[in-house]
Design a protein around this motif. Structure first.
Motif, short mmCIF file in Angstrom:
data_model
loop_
_atom_site.label_atom_id
_atom_site.label_comp_id
_atom_site.label_asym_id
_atom_site.label_seq_id
_atom_site.Cartn_x
_atom_site.Cartn_y
_atom_site.Cartn_z
N LYS A 66 0.85 -1.19 0.00
CA LYS A 66 0.00 0.00 0.00
C LYS A 66 0.89 1.24 0.00
O LYS A 66 1.98 1.21 0.58
N LYS A 68 2.09 4.86 1.36
CA LYS A 68 2.13 5.31 2.76
C LYS A 68 1.03 6.32 3.06
O LYS A 68 0.66 6.51 4.21
N GLN A 97 5.91 3.80 -5.91
CA GLN A 97 6.64 4.06 -4.67
C GLN A 97 6.57 2.88 -3.70
O GLN A 97 7.61 2.47 -3.18
N PRO A 98 5.38 2.30 -3.44
CA PRO A 98 5.37 1.14 -2.54
C PRO A 98 6.15 -0.05 -3.11
O PRO A 98 6.82 -0.77 -2.37
N LYS A 101 9.92 0.70 -2.81
CA LYS A 101 10.33 0.55 -1.40
C LYS A 101 10.46 -0.92 -1.03
O LYS A 101 11.44 -1.32 -0.40
#
Length: 177
Positions: A66, A68, A97-98, A101
């Motif tokens: 998910k 952030k 982005q998730p 990461k």
């Protein structure tokens, strides 16, 4: 695998025909380590439920990622409602982005991401996409890159694969409305 040092392959599955076909192809090769589903926070719940059920049936290890900050928070507290020109920015925030990461956190596992992208999906993708893309820390591999829509549907039928009921109704996965 060797060129990029990939040791594990995780399929990015949205519930649509392409991502499920790509995951199945890699699974049949004995190379699938697991599945990644990105909960964009604006998807249709039935899509997520379908992917969870599919992974349980197939005994695929599932990781749900998910962003952030939820889409609602993004709109209400950050930037307002995005225009069409900001589609890629929002998609990057909600999806990439998730994923980036997670890949960085698992760097020691040398992960390759299986994508259901096909060059004939759209004119834009046909011009810009490749079967293997390195994007910073992420390496995307598209095993069905050359397949036509008809050949993907034939694969789905011949291998008795299921696609999300949301995909059947809307002709899109419903993970990012």
């Amino acid at each position: 695998e060797q060129k990029f040092g990939i040791k594990k392959f995780y399929a990015c599955v949205s519930g649509g025909k392409d991502s499920i076909t790509a995951a199945d192809v890699v699974d049949k090769l004995g190379k699938l380590s697991g599945v990644v589903f990105i909960d964009t926070t604006i998807g249709i719940q039935e899509t997520k439920d379908f992917v969870v059920d599919l992974c349980n049936k197939r005994k695929w290890d599932l990781t749900i990622l998910k962003p952030k900050v939820s889409y609602d928070e993004f709109v209400l507290n950050k930037f307002g409602f995005p225009t069409a020109r900001f589609h890629n920015v929002v998609m990057g925030f909600l999806k990439y982005q998730p994923l980036r990461k997670w890949v960085i956190e698992h760097k020691s596992e040398h992960i390759g991401l299986i994508s259901g992208v096909r060059k004939r999906e759209s004119k834009r993708r046909g011009r810009t996409m490749k079967p293997i893309i390195k994007d910073g820390s992420m390496i995307f591999v598209a095993p069905i890159f050359e397949m036509t829509t008809e050949s993907v549907w034939n694969y789905v039928r011949n291998n008795k694969l299921e696609v999300s009921p949301v995909y059947n109704a809307l002709h899109l996965s419903g993970d990012c409305l």
